[in-house]
Design a protein around this motif. Structure first.
Motif, PDB file in Angstrom:
ATOM      1  N   THR A   1     -49.183 -27.041 -11.512  1.00 38.98           N
ATOM      2  CA  THR A   1     -48.685 -28.061 -12.431  1.00 38.98           C
ATOM      3  C   THR A   1     -47.925 -27.388 -13.560  1.00 38.98           C
ATOM      4  N   GLY A   2     -47.308 -28.203 -14.415  1.00 38.33           N
ATOM      5  CA  GLY A   2     -46.544 -27.674 -15.546  1.00 38.33           C
ATOM      6  C   GLY A   2     -46.896 -28.443 -16.807  1.00 38.33           C
ATOM      7  N   LEU A   3     -47.039 -27.718 -17.904  1.00 40.27           N
ATOM      8  CA  LEU A   3     -47.420 -28.332 -19.179  1.00 40.27           C
ATOM      9  C   LEU A   3     -46.620 -27.729 -20.323  1.00 40.27           C
ATOM     10  N   VAL A   4     -46.485 -28.493 -21.407  1.00 37.58           N
ATOM     11  CA  VAL A   4     -45.967 -27.923 -22.652  1.00 37.58           C
ATOM     12  C   VAL A   4     -47.146 -27.268 -23.383  1.00 37.58           C
ATOM     13  N   PRO A   5     -46.861 -26.301 -24.290  1.00 39.98           N
ATOM     14  CA  PRO A   5     -47.951 -25.541 -24.915  1.00 39.98           C
ATOM     15  C   PRO A   5     -49.055 -26.379 -25.560  1.00 39.98           C
TER      16      PRO A   5
ATOM     17  N   VAL B   1     -51.591 -21.997 -10.159  1.00 40.15           N
ATOM     18  CA  VAL B   1     -50.506 -21.637 -11.070  1.00 40.15           C
ATOM     19  C   VAL B   1     -50.324 -22.729 -12.116  1.00 40.15           C
ATOM     20  N   LEU B   2     -50.403 -22.324 -13.380  1.00 41.52           N
ATOM     21  CA  LEU B   2     -50.072 -23.248 -14.465  1.00 41.52           C
ATOM     22  C   LEU B   2     -48.764 -22.787 -15.102  1.00 41.52           C
ATOM     23  N   GLY B   3     -47.730 -23.590 -14.973  1.00 34.53           N
ATOM     24  CA  GLY B   3     -46.458 -23.315 -15.646  1.00 34.53           C
ATOM     25  C   GLY B   3     -46.539 -23.850 -17.061  1.00 34.53           C
ATOM     26  N   VAL B   4     -46.152 -23.036 -18.022  1.00 34.34           N
ATOM     27  CA  VAL B   4     -46.127 -23.515 -19.409  1.00 34.34           C
ATOM     28  C   VAL B   4     -44.756 -23.231 -19.998  1.00 34.34           C
TER      29      VAL B   4
ATOM     30  N   LEU C   1     -51.002 -17.822 -15.118  1.00 35.93           N
ATOM     31  CA  LEU C   1     -50.027 -18.439 -16.027  1.00 35.93           C
ATOM     32  C   LEU C   1     -48.625 -18.049 -15.587  1.00 35.93           C
ATOM     33  N   GLN C   2     -47.727 -19.017 -15.607  1.00 33.36           N
ATOM     34  CA  GLN C   2     -46.314 -18.718 -15.394  1.00 33.36           C
ATOM     35  C   GLN C   2     -45.555 -19.295 -16.584  1.00 33.36           C
ATOM     36  N   GLN C   3     -45.003 -18.435 -17.413  1.00 36.33           N
ATOM     37  CA  GLN C   3     -44.213 -18.948 -18.535  1.00 36.33           C
ATOM     38  C   GLN C   3     -42.862 -19.399 -18.002  1.00 36.33           C
TER      39      GLN C   3
ATOM     40  N   ASP D   1     -46.499 -12.166  -9.708  1.00 39.02           N
ATOM     41  CA  ASP D   1     -47.082 -10.826  -9.583  1.00 39.02           C
ATOM     42  C   ASP D   1     -46.680  -9.896 -10.728  1.00 39.02           C
ATOM     43  N   ASP D   2     -46.122 -10.444 -11.792  1.00 35.56           N
ATOM     44  CA  ASP D   2     -45.825  -9.617 -12.965  1.00 35.56           C
ATOM     45  C   ASP D   2     -47.136  -9.108 -13.565  1.00 35.56           C
ATOM     46  N   PRO D   3     -47.079  -7.933 -14.223  1.00 32.79           N
ATOM     47  CA  PRO D   3     -48.266  -7.466 -14.942  1.00 32.79           C
ATOM     48  C   PRO D   3     -48.635  -8.469 -16.049  1.00 32.79           C
ATOM     49  N   ASP D   4     -49.930  -8.534 -16.385  1.00 32.56           N
ATOM     50  CA  ASP D   4     -50.383  -9.454 -17.426  1.00 32.56           C
ATOM     51  C   ASP D   4     -49.568  -9.326 -18.712  1.00 32.56           C
ATOM     52  N   ALA D   5     -49.198  -8.111 -19.055  1.00 34.63           N
ATOM     53  CA  ALA D   5     -48.471  -7.907 -20.316  1.00 34.63           C
ATOM     54  C   ALA D   5     -47.146  -8.669 -20.321  1.00 34.63           C
ATOM     55  N   VAL D   6     -46.493  -8.756 -19.153  1.00 36.57           N
ATOM     56  CA  VAL D   6     -45.226  -9.502 -19.058  1.00 36.57           C
ATOM     57  C   VAL D   6     -45.511 -11.007 -19.118  1.00 36.57           C
ATOM     58  N   ILE D   7     -46.515 -11.446 -18.376  1.00 35.19           N
ATOM     59  CA  ILE D   7     -46.846 -12.879 -18.314  1.00 35.19           C
ATOM     60  C   ILE D   7     -47.269 -13.401 -19.688  1.00 35.19           C
ATOM     61  N   ILE D   8     -47.950 -12.567 -20.441  1.00 32.56           N
ATOM     62  CA  ILE D   8     -48.483 -13.012 -21.730  1.00 32.56           C
ATOM     63  C   ILE D   8     -47.441 -12.919 -22.849  1.00 32.56           C
ATOM     64  N   HIS D   9     -46.599 -11.905 -22.767  1.00 31.06           N
ATOM     65  CA  HIS D   9     -45.714 -11.641 -23.913  1.00 31.06           C
ATOM     66  C   HIS D   9     -44.259 -12.022 -23.711  1.00 31.06           C
ATOM     67  N   SER D  10     -43.856 -12.469 -22.512  1.00 33.90           N
ATOM     68  CA  SER D  10     -42.434 -12.789 -22.348  1.00 33.90           C
ATOM     69  C   SER D  10     -42.260 -14.176 -21.749  1.00 33.90           C
ATOM     70  N   GLN D  11     -41.027 -14.656 -21.818  1.00 32.21           N
ATOM     71  CA  GLN D  11     -40.697 -15.962 -21.237  1.00 32.21           C
ATOM     72  C   GLN D  11     -39.943 -15.800 -19.923  1.00 32.21           C
ATOM     73  N   GLY D  12     -40.038 -14.597 -19.349  1.00 33.14           N
ATOM     74  CA  GLY D  12     -39.551 -14.411 -17.988  1.00 33.14           C
ATOM     75  C   GLY D  12     -38.068 -14.129 -17.866  1.00 33.14           C
ATOM     76  N   ARG D  13     -37.590 -14.189 -16.620  1.00 30.67           N
ATOM     77  CA  ARG D  13     -36.194 -13.874 -16.323  1.00 30.67           C
ATOM     78  C   ARG D  13     -35.599 -14.964 -15.437  1.00 30.67           C
TER      79      ARG D  13
END
Ligand code: J2J
Length: 545
Positions: free
Chosen positions: A283-287, A309-312, A333-335, A350-362
């Motif tokens: 599913t997908g949610l706003v913060p 998978v939770l898309g935020v 989490l998928q930003q 499959d990104d490392p946690d540090a990427v999933i937590i700290h970035s908004q992806g590519r």
């Protein structure tokens, strides 16, 4: 007569050729796409909404009957139809029926009211309006009549549900009509639908999305988000939003044979039982909703273990909150950093946690062109913050019928100016740092400061108004209106809020807070200086309000 092609700037030929050659654009229309998925996944469950359960074959059959109804009603291919439906059983069959009939949906939120709907109908020259009879305690028939009185292009009004209105056609009567057995032809490079922009101007702009570009964006998203025929997508956010529509959304889910569950509300007490009952995986949610879900997760007896998978996205998700998703909800989490104009970025599963937590992806596509520029238009050094510009196989080149906005929002070589301030990390992921435009991102709902100011200025006691975003622990941002009254005039904040609400606009646009102030600081050229207003808000005097 309503055939007129949309005067829309599409992709130049060399780009279109490249996107076809790369396989992004499959040259399939939404009608063809519905035939494809019905053929591939016929007996699988496609849709669950309330008591309704439709297989892929059923979904197409319903869409074909609705399409037949629209064709019989005399709407020509290419005509626009405004759709203002909640996450109900009718939403997908109706929208797919419109596509099948070669019609062009214009998507509005259930929260929109007469002024917005009138603007959208006139801006798109829509010939029909489709609304719920009631939703969240609001009765849409009077709204429909008010809009019809102000919109000469409107020829028909449809309501979904019980209604006593003799002048309005029940949506169900279309379903009974004889079916359309093949999609009415639309070129895959034509505009498929019009979406509403998050808007910084006085009125929302219309975003023209083509069959080719949109189908590419959600098919590629489905792969990035790990959807497949064994998965279940929950539509929690309002279905008219681009995020639940395509990132990967219900369209992405349907493109791979997954099951789509519609929730009438994103609240935990509505969604959690649906997750448990239907084995929702995505599913997908706003913060703000993600925070609410995490708060509620431990306290209810519902089994959420199916969630994968939770898309935020829709607004910045803080790293602190992002880090809690996996421990609390037990899913990845998928930003998601996207926009209805096109460009969508994802952290990968499959990104490392540090990427999933700290970035908004590519970005989705290898052919998404991204520029990060300083205010003078020169590229910033890699790794530093700048304005994000985007161009690519699913990012629009212009708004519908808005030459002035287009000059502001697009560069001569076709880049969309997102207004977002971002930083490109060494690992290729983006971090959203802020934005350069005057809108309020209230729980993911974008509110144009200018639009709300115009409504405040319509009050006779108001001399001047400036609406700014204020950080809010629950909403991310809330709206605060600074108001200067005419000498000798008085009005209370509640009265002014009621006045704005009464102007016929979505409730979320009413200022959360109103602060009267004697005068505004202005810049050297006499223009309203919002930067100093924002700074003033943070001062002690205002923060006690
Ligand atoms: C910070 N800001 C974000 C994020 C969007 C997927 C997801 C969201 C939207 C959407 C969408 C953000 N962090 N993760 O259409 O397909 C802000 C940016 C952006 C604006 C777009 C989708 N995700 N934003 O939110 O058209 O400012 O689309 O430019 O409503 O939301 O808003 P909208």
């Amino acid at each position: 007569a309503a055939q007129a092609a949309d005067p829309v700037q599409l992709w130049p030929d060399d780009f279109a050729q490249r996107y076809r050659a790369a396989g992004y654009w499959r040259d399939v229309s939404f009608g063809d796409w519905l035939d494809e998925i019905a053929t591939r996944f016929g007996p699988n469950t496609a849709l669950v909404a309330g008591d309704t359960r439709l297989t892929y074959s059923d979904l197409r059959a319903q869409a074909q009957r609705i399409a037949g109804g629209f064709v019989a009603a005399g709407f020509e291919a290419g005509s626009r139809v405004l759709v203002q439906l909640p996450n109900s059983a009718a939403f997908l069959p109706t929208v797919l029926g419109l596509f099948y009939a070669g019609l062009v949906p214009v998507f509005a939120l259930p929260a929109h009211r007469a002024r917005e709907i009138t603007h959208l109908v006139n801006g798109s020259q829509a010939c029909a309006l489709i609304q719920p009879a009631q939703f969240e305690g609001f009765d849409y028939a009077p709204l429909a009549r008010a809009v019809q009185a102000a919109c000469p292009s409107l020829r028909a009004l449809y309501l979904d549900g019980e209604t006593q209105a003799p002048d309005i056609t029940p949506l169900a009567s279309l379903i009974a009509a004889s079916p359309c057995t093949a999609p009415r032809h639309r070129a895959p490079s034509d505009v498929a639908f019009l979406q509403i922009s998050g808007g910084t101007t006085g009125f929302p702009k219309l975003i023209p999305r083509t069959h080719n570009d949109y189908i590419y964006s959600f098919e590629a998203s489905a792969a990035i988000c790990g959807l497949g025929a064994d998965k279940t997508y929950l539509t929690a956010l309002p279905a008219a939003h681009n995020f639940p529509m395509s990132s990967p959304g219900y369209f992405g889910a349907l493109s791979v044979g997954a099951k789509v569950v519609m929730s009438p509300s994103p609240a935990p007490d509505t969604c959690f039982p649906l997750i448990a009952a239907h084995g929702v995986t995505h599913t997908g949610l706003v913060p703000p909703l993600a925070l609410l879900w995490m708060q509620a997760a431990g306290k209810t007896g519902h089994d959420l273990s199916s969630l994968e998978v939770l898309g935020v996205g829709g607004a910045k998700f803080t790293a602190e909150s992002a880090a809690r998703v996996k421990p609390v909800l037990g899913c990845t989490l998928q930003q998601v950093f996207g926009m209805a104009e096109g460009l969508v970025n994802y952290t990968r599963l499959d990104d490392p946690d540090a990427v999933i937590i700290h970035s908004q992806g590519r970005p989705i596509s290898p052919d998404d062109d991204i520029l990060i520029l300083a205010e003078d238009g020169t590229p910033v050094p890699r790794g530093t913050a700048g304005l994000l510009y985007a161009r690519g196989p699913y990012t629009i080149r212009a708004y519908h019928n808005a030459p002035e906005a287009n000059r502001r929002s697009f560069t001569p070589d076709g880049f969309y100016c997102t207004g977002d301030i971002v930083r490109l990390r060494a690992d290729g992921n983006l971090e959203v740092q802020g934005r350069a435009t005057d809108h309020i991102n209230r729980a993911g709902e974008k509110i144009s400061a200018e639009e709300v100011e115009d409504h405040l200025l319509a009050h006779p006691a108001v001399f001047d108004a400036a609406v700014v975003a204020v950080p809010d622990p629950y909403l991310g941002e809330r709206s605060c209106a600074f108001v200067v009254l005419h000498a000798g005039e008085t009005v209370t904040p509640p009265a002014l809020k009621a006045f704005v609400r009464g102007r016929g606009i979505a409730g979320f646009k009413t200022p959360d807070q109103i602060i009267f102030t004697p005068a505004f600081a202005t810049t050297a050229v006499g223009k309203l200086d919002r930067k100093s207003l924002r700074a003033a808000l943070k001062s002690e005097h205002f923060s006690k309000e």
